[in-house]
Design an enzyme around this catalytic site. Structure first.
Site, PDB file in Angstrom:
ATOM      1  N   GLU A   3      14.916  -9.604   3.158  1.00  0.00           N
ATOM      2  CA  GLU A   3      14.437  -8.640   4.148  1.00  0.00           C
ATOM      3  C   GLU A   3      13.778  -9.331   5.346  1.00  0.00           C
ATOM      4  O   GLU A   3      13.935  -8.895   6.488  1.00  0.00           O
ATOM      5  CB  GLU A   3      13.466  -7.660   3.477  1.00  0.00           C
ATOM      6  CG  GLU A   3      14.168  -6.767   2.460  1.00  0.00           C
ATOM      7  CD  GLU A   3      13.212  -5.967   1.576  1.00  0.00           C
ATOM      8  OE1 GLU A   3      13.707  -5.260   0.685  1.00  0.00           O
ATOM      9  OE2 GLU A   3      11.985  -6.049   1.779  1.00  0.00           O
TER      10      GLU A   3
ATOM     11  N   ASN B 216       6.586   7.911   3.809  1.00  0.00           N
ATOM     12  CA  ASN B 216       5.467   7.340   3.056  1.00  0.00           C
ATOM     13  C   ASN B 216       4.831   6.114   3.706  1.00  0.00           C
ATOM     14  O   ASN B 216       4.370   5.200   3.024  1.00  0.00           O
ATOM     15  CB  ASN B 216       5.879   7.089   1.600  1.00  0.00           C
ATOM     16  CG  ASN B 216       7.008   6.109   1.474  1.00  0.00           C
ATOM     17  OD1 ASN B 216       7.543   5.628   2.462  1.00  0.00           O
ATOM     18  ND2 ASN B 216       7.385   5.802   0.246  1.00  0.00           N
TER      19      ASN B 216
ATOM     20  N   LYS C 122       6.246   2.431   8.769  1.00  0.00           N
ATOM     21  CA  LYS C 122       7.372   3.348   8.979  1.00  0.00           C
ATOM     22  C   LYS C 122       7.116   4.323  10.136  1.00  0.00           C
ATOM     23  O   LYS C 122       5.966   4.504  10.572  1.00  0.00           O
ATOM     24  CB  LYS C 122       7.657   4.100   7.674  1.00  0.00           C
ATOM     25  CG  LYS C 122       8.095   3.159   6.527  1.00  0.00           C
ATOM     26  CD  LYS C 122       8.502   3.936   5.278  1.00  0.00           C
ATOM     27  CE  LYS C 122       8.961   2.998   4.176  1.00  0.00           C
ATOM     28  NZ  LYS C 122       9.428   3.740   2.973  1.00  0.00           N
TER      29      LYS C 122
ATOM     30  N   TYR D  59      18.579  -0.347   3.553  1.00  0.00           N
ATOM     31  CA  TYR D  59      18.365   0.416   2.319  1.00  0.00           C
ATOM     32  C   TYR D  59      19.680   0.643   1.553  1.00  0.00           C
ATOM     33  O   TYR D  59      19.787   1.597   0.784  1.00  0.00           O
ATOM     34  CB  TYR D  59      17.689   1.750   2.630  1.00  0.00           C
ATOM     35  CG  TYR D  59      16.178   1.628   2.830  1.00  0.00           C
ATOM     36  CD1 TYR D  59      15.334   1.323   1.769  1.00  0.00           C
ATOM     37  CD2 TYR D  59      15.599   1.840   4.077  1.00  0.00           C
ATOM     38  CE1 TYR D  59      13.956   1.220   1.938  1.00  0.00           C
ATOM     39  CE2 TYR D  59      14.214   1.746   4.257  1.00  0.00           C
ATOM     40  CZ  TYR D  59      13.404   1.434   3.177  1.00  0.00           C
ATOM     41  OH  TYR D  59      12.037   1.338   3.331  1.00  0.00           O
TER      42      TYR D  59
ATOM     43  N   THR E  47       5.148   4.968  -4.533  1.00  0.00           N
ATOM     44  CA  THR E  47       6.103   5.536  -3.575  1.00  0.00           C
ATOM     45  C   THR E  47       5.691   6.941  -3.148  1.00  0.00           C
ATOM     46  O   THR E  47       5.710   7.275  -1.960  1.00  0.00           O
ATOM     47  CB  THR E  47       7.512   5.591  -4.225  1.00  0.00           C
ATOM     48  OG1 THR E  47       7.816   4.311  -4.773  1.00  0.00           O
ATOM     49  CG2 THR E  47       8.572   5.975  -3.199  1.00  0.00           C
TER      50      THR E  47
ATOM     51  N   HIS F 284       6.544   0.149   3.964  1.00  0.00           N
ATOM     52  CA  HIS F 284       7.469  -0.491   3.022  1.00  0.00           C
ATOM     53  C   HIS F 284       6.868  -1.795   2.541  1.00  0.00           C
ATOM     54  O   HIS F 284       6.193  -2.480   3.305  1.00  0.00           O
ATOM     55  CB  HIS F 284       8.807  -0.794   3.718  1.00  0.00           C
ATOM     56  CG  HIS F 284       9.665  -1.770   2.965  1.00  0.00           C
ATOM     57  ND1 HIS F 284      10.430  -1.397   1.885  1.00  0.00           N
ATOM     58  CD2 HIS F 284       9.826  -3.113   3.090  1.00  0.00           C
ATOM     59  CE1 HIS F 284      11.046  -2.485   1.396  1.00  0.00           C
ATOM     60  NE2 HIS F 284      10.703  -3.527   2.119  1.00  0.00           N
TER      61      HIS F 284
HETATM   62  P1  GTP Z   1       9.984   0.933  -0.071  1.00  0.00           P
HETATM   63  O1  GTP Z   1       8.815   0.001  -0.026  1.00  0.00           O
HETATM   64  O2  GTP Z   1      10.179   1.674   1.211  1.00  0.00           O
HETATM   65  O3  GTP Z   1      11.231   0.240  -0.563  1.00  0.00           O
HETATM   66  O4  GTP Z   1       9.563   2.043  -1.136  1.00  0.00           O
HETATM   67  P2  GTP Z   1       9.463   1.903  -2.727  1.00  0.00           P
HETATM   68  O5  GTP Z   1       9.916   0.548  -3.153  1.00  0.00           O
HETATM   69  O6  GTP Z   1       8.104   2.336  -3.134  1.00  0.00           O
HETATM   70  O7  GTP Z   1      10.490   3.006  -3.194  1.00  0.00           O
HETATM   71  P3  GTP Z   1      12.091   2.888  -3.352  1.00  0.00           P
HETATM   72  O8  GTP Z   1      12.561   1.515  -2.995  1.00  0.00           O
HETATM   73  O9  GTP Z   1      12.429   3.437  -4.684  1.00  0.00           O
HETATM   74  O10 GTP Z   1      12.593   3.931  -2.258  1.00  0.00           O
HETATM   75  C1  GTP Z   1      12.770   3.521  -0.902  1.00  0.00           C
HETATM   76  C2  GTP Z   1      12.307   4.627  -0.004  1.00  0.00           C
HETATM   77  O11 GTP Z   1      13.165   5.743  -0.130  1.00  0.00           O
HETATM   78  C3  GTP Z   1      10.922   5.193  -0.300  1.00  0.00           C
HETATM   79  O12 GTP Z   1       9.865   4.436   0.210  1.00  0.00           O
HETATM   80  C4  GTP Z   1      10.997   6.544   0.370  1.00  0.00           C
HETATM   81  O13 GTP Z   1      10.816   6.422   1.793  1.00  0.00           O
HETATM   82  C5  GTP Z   1      12.441   6.937   0.084  1.00  0.00           C
HETATM   83  N1  GTP Z   1      12.508   7.776  -1.125  1.00  0.00           N
HETATM   84  C6  GTP Z   1      12.370   7.384  -2.416  1.00  0.00           C
HETATM   85  N2  GTP Z   1      12.487   8.431  -3.253  1.00  0.00           N
HETATM   86  C7  GTP Z   1      12.701   9.510  -2.460  1.00  0.00           C
HETATM   87  C8  GTP Z   1      12.891  10.898  -2.717  1.00  0.00           C
HETATM   88  O14 GTP Z   1      12.911  11.357  -3.859  1.00  0.00           O
HETATM   89  N3  GTP Z   1      13.081  11.712  -1.630  1.00  0.00           N
HETATM   90  C9  GTP Z   1      13.077  11.209  -0.345  1.00  0.00           C
HETATM   91  N4  GTP Z   1      13.266  12.047   0.686  1.00  0.00           N
HETATM   92  N5  GTP Z   1      12.899   9.926  -0.072  1.00  0.00           N
HETATM   93  C10 GTP Z   1      12.698   9.084  -1.102  1.00  0.00           C
HETATM   94 MG    MG Z   2      11.716  -0.334  -2.502  1.00  0.00          MG
END
Ligand code: GTP
Ligand code: MG
Length: 140
Positions: free
Chosen positions: A128, A114, A11, A51, A93, A117
């Site tokens: 994807e 973070n 990212k 997303y 996450t 992905h």
């Molecule tokens: P990805 O691998 O990026 O899909 O992450 P993930 O699968 O661990 O988490 P998820 O799919 O639930 O969320 C996608 C992305 O949204 C996360 O990786 C974060 O970058 C963002 N995100 C998730 N929760 C939060 C939050 O509470 N606040 C903010 N600002 N961003 C969030």
């Molecule tokens: Mg995810």
């Protein structure tokens, strides 16, 4: 895409902090083979599409803005049980909850920025991967 593949993006936060090399090396050391890779930048429209599943979430706008804020590295990775193994390698996450040694524990700034992905299912890995790569850009 076969079920031994997953899709990843390094990212914008990790790219701008200079962590591309360290992260790719950790991915290689964990036994993943890179079968497709590109250095690119998502438009806000493309980030929103990627997303779209999070559209109703309060952080969606912030997420789209962040993911289109700078270049990323997109890649398709191959390993047995790739999706699950890669999620273990990247960690939770929220980096505050990520296991020590995981990519997010080492390189993520916070729950939004973070570092990396990883696809959450074989089905999404296929979707994807196809979102970012043409068949001619994937090498066995
Ligand atoms: P990805 O691998 O990026 O899909 O992450 P993930 O699968 O661990 O988490 P998820 O799919 O639930 O969320 C996608 C992305 O949204 C996360 O990786 C974060 O970058 C963002 N995100 C998730 N929760 C939060 C939050 O509470 N606040 C903010 N600002 N961003 C969030
Ligand atoms: Mg995810």
């Amino acid at each position: 895409m076969a079920t031994n593949r997953t899709f990843t993006m390094i990212k914008p936060d990790a790219v701008s902090s200079g962590y591309i090399g360290a992260i790719l090396s950790q991915i290689n050391e964990a036994g993943f083979k890179i079968v497709a890779m590109k250095y690119t930048k998502l438009s806000a429209e493309k980030a929103g599409e990627f997303y779209a599943v999070h559209k109703a979430r309060p952080f969606y706008g912030e997420l789209v803005e962040f993911m289109s804020s700078g270049p990323i590295v997109a890649a398709i990775l191959e390993k047995e049980n790739a999706v699950e193994e890669f999620r273990k390698l990247i960690g939770s996450t929220n980096p505050a909850d990520a296991a020590p040694g995981t990519i997010r524990a080492k390189y993520a700034r916070n729950i939004g920025e973070n570092a990396i992905h990883g696809s959450d299912s074989d089905e999404n890995a296929t979707i994807e991967g196809a979102f970012h790569f043409a068949g001619t850009e994937i090498f066995e």
